[in-house]
Design a protein around this motif. Structure first.
Motif, PDB file in Angstrom:
ATOM      1  N   ASP A   4      -3.113  20.888   1.266  1.00 47.79           N
ATOM      2  CA  ASP A   4      -2.752  19.635   0.596  1.00 47.79           C
ATOM      3  C   ASP A   4      -1.371  19.197   1.086  1.00 47.79           C
ATOM      4  N   ILE A  64      -2.347   6.557   1.255  1.00 45.95           N
ATOM      5  CA  ILE A  64      -2.625   7.626   0.289  1.00 45.95           C
ATOM      6  C   ILE A  64      -3.714   7.144  -0.666  1.00 45.95           C
ATOM      7  N   ALA A  65      -4.798   7.917  -0.747  1.00 45.59           N
ATOM      8  CA  ALA A  65      -5.915   7.540  -1.617  1.00 45.59           C
ATOM      9  C   ALA A  65      -5.693   7.960  -3.053  1.00 45.59           C
ATOM     10  N   ASP A  66      -5.070   9.144  -3.280  1.00 42.37           N
ATOM     11  CA  ASP A  66      -4.894   9.668  -4.640  1.00 42.37           C
ATOM     12  C   ASP A  66      -3.549  10.386  -4.691  1.00 42.37           C
ATOM     13  N   ASP A  67      -2.629   9.836  -5.463  1.00 39.72           N
ATOM     14  CA  ASP A  67      -1.278  10.405  -5.569  1.00 39.72           C
ATOM     15  C   ASP A  67      -1.068  11.117  -6.899  1.00 39.72           C
ATOM     16  N   GLN A  68      -2.136  11.270  -7.689  1.00 41.95           N
ATOM     17  CA  GLN A  68      -2.005  11.819  -9.029  1.00 41.95           C
ATOM     18  C   GLN A  68      -2.670  13.188  -9.191  1.00 41.95           C
ATOM     19  N   ASN A  69      -3.446  13.605  -8.229  1.00 48.05           N
ATOM     20  CA  ASN A  69      -4.193  14.854  -8.357  1.00 48.05           C
ATOM     21  C   ASN A  69      -4.059  15.689  -7.097  1.00 48.05           C
ATOM     22  N   SER A  70      -3.686  16.973  -7.269  1.00 42.29           N
ATOM     23  CA  SER A  70      -3.598  17.892  -6.139  1.00 42.29           C
ATOM     24  C   SER A  70      -4.992  18.242  -5.623  1.00 42.29           C
ATOM     25  N   GLN A 126      -0.125  16.310   1.299  1.00 43.08           N
ATOM     26  CA  GLN A 126       0.542  15.307   0.458  1.00 43.08           C
ATOM     27  C   GLN A 126       1.418  15.986  -0.587  1.00 43.08           C
ATOM     28  N   ARG A 146       0.829  -1.199   0.000  1.00 45.17           N
ATOM     29  CA  ARG A 146       0.000   0.000   0.000  1.00 45.17           C
ATOM     30  C   ARG A 146       0.868   1.256   0.000  1.00 45.17           C
TER      31      ARG A 146
END
Length: 485
Positions: free
Chosen positions: A32, A13-19, A34, A4
């Motif tokens: 944010d 982390i649920a979404d690593d592609q979108n700020s 992340q 994971r």
């Protein structure tokens, strides 16, 4: 099944592609964390590169002792024929930046770490048995001449030769650097040297002076200027590629490990200063004694962790091995470890490549960046070794080991800044020149002339006078090469 994805604190982390934004087209939110964590870490991915020896390669291996040295030293890795000790070896160029080419005409760093039962022993040397200087107070000035001019940001032949012309002690190393051994074909095909004079001491408290030599079993191979210029354009990482590939293919490179040993009393009456880094000890007086084999047989898994953060230092000494009155060594005992504290942090020795693999570190140093990192070979760091952080104490903290005390060294003389220009700077440089055949001498003339002719006439004249004192033919050949350039 994939592991994971988490943040640094271990949160999924649920979404690593979108700020995180205010609407699909809105601005990015300061909350944010992340995004901030990723960008902040990215900005800090590079630690300051080494001021010297920035471009390097490394590998692990083993040292196997073939001759017992118990009569000279109580160092664990040099006692008991057949004893095997894990090693790490970092090769490097000296003057270039981390992205420079491996095929530059430049000394090569040859730094060996022995992970011994009594701590890490580092022999931090070069591929040459001597150096340009005999006193560390000149080292920053020398390196400035090898780096970029602060005004033009380009390499500066005038500064390089101006410095050498005013410091004739450099002539021996200059002759080696400009010779046909000045550009090793690969790290596997060159010798290594501890260069400095170190000391051994034995169980009886007797001291011996010692020099380390690592002789390649692959044979010496070097590049001509033309070959090097071509290779720099084709593959600037050729030495890194060669070393890594050879080990991956099971062609493990090996070096015969040799020492020269001088009884302590000999130093006073020897015809040259045995602690002068610009000099070699003639083998006829102190022959090479082969003591073992060093083999590299494992590549690092992570270059940054294990090579870039490798922090070798000549101050990493173990019982039975000590320093000497070598002035350059004395300066490096401070400078190297201090450079690592600056580059990596006060607890750099808790990193896996730097912590003692075969022994446990126990001391009262606490706190600082990365404190508590812990050496994976022992499962804990000194920071996690309980609350006691002072000594002596009555809480069963680490205790002194008096049996490993170094025997006293007699030092006599008035404290002063002694003029070292009284040393002979020309004999050994001339001897080396006279060992070369006519073809090698001509290559030496041409290589020196290529940069010396770019220096001012005053610098050329000073430099030629030094070559003249080494050997008149040495100076004459360079004059002719400059005239033909």
């Amino acid at each position: 099944m994939n592991q994971r994805l988490t943040s640094q604190n271990g949160a999924p982390i649920a979404d690593d592609q979108n700020s995180l934004t205010a609407g699909a087209r809105g601005g990015v939110m300061l909350q944010d964390w992340q995004l901030i964590e990723k960008l902040a870490h990215f900005n800090r991915e590079r630690i300051p590169e080494r001021v010297v020896h920035a471009k390097g390669s490394g590998a692990y291996g083993t040292f196997t002792l073939t001759r017992d040295l118990s009569e000279f030293t109580l160092a664990d890795h040099f006692r008991g024929v057949g004893k095997q000790t894990e090693v790490f070896l970092r090769f490097s160029t000296v003057g270039g930046e981390s992205g420079s080419a491996d095929a530059e005409r430049d000394p090569r760093g040859f730094a060996v770490r022995f992970y011994t039962a009594n701590g890490n022993h580092d022999v931090v040397g070069n591929n040459t048995p001597v150096f340009f200087l005999r006193d560390g107070i000149k080292f920053p000035d020398f390196i400035h001449t090898q780096k970029r001019n602060p005004k033009t940001n380009m390499k500066d032949p005038e500064a390089m030769w101006d410095f050498w012309s005013l410091n004739p002690e450099a002539l021996h190393q200059v002759t080696i650097l400009m010779s046909d051994r000045g550009i090793p074909a690969s790290y596997r095909h060159m010798n290594g040297y501890g260069s400095h004079t170190f000391s051994f001491w034995n169980e009886q408290g007797e001291r011996f002076w010692v020099k380390f030599h690592f002789k390649t079993q692959q044979g010496i191979k070097n590049l001509s200027n033309q070959q090097a210029d071509k290779l720099k354009g084709i593959d600037p990482d050729h030495a890194q590629r060669d070393l890594y590939g050879a080990i991956e293919d099971g062609e493990f490179p090996k070096w015969s490990v040799n020492v020269q040993i001088m009884p302590e009393a000999d130093a006073e009456k020897y015809h040259l200063n045995p602690f002068d880094l610009t000099k070699v000890w003639p083998h006829k007086d102190y022959p090479l004694q082969e003591i073992g084999v060093l083999e590299l047989n494992r590549n690092p898994e992570n270059y940054f962790n294990e090579v870039e953060q490798a922090a070798l230092a000549p101050s990493n000494l173990v019982p039975g091995i000590g320093a000497s009155p070598d002035k350059m060594l004395q300066a490096r005992l401070f400078a190297y470890a201090d450079a690592q504290r600056y580059r990596i942090g006060a607890n750099y020795n808790q990193l896996p490549v730097n912590c003692p693999h075969a022994s446990q570190a126990n001391h009262y140093q606490r706190g600082g960046a990365m404190a508590g990192t812990g050496c994976p070979f022992h499962g804990r760091s000194p920071d996690s070794a309980g609350s006691v952080n002072y000594g002596p104490n009555s809480q069963n903290g680490p205790a002194q080991q008096a049996q490993y005390a170094e025997p006293p060294m007699d030092i006599a003389g008035a404290m002063a800044r002694y003029d070292k220009t009284v040393e002979d700077d020309y004999q050994q440089a001339g001897d080396l020149f006279r060992l070369m055949n006519a073809e090698q001498q001509q290559a030496l003339f041409d290589t020196i002339a290529a940069t010396l002719e770019q220096a001012s006439e005053a610098v050329q004249a000073r430099m030629l006078s030094h070559f003249e004192q080494a050997d008149p033919a040495y100076a004459e050949g360079i004059r002719a090469a400059i005239a033909a350039a």
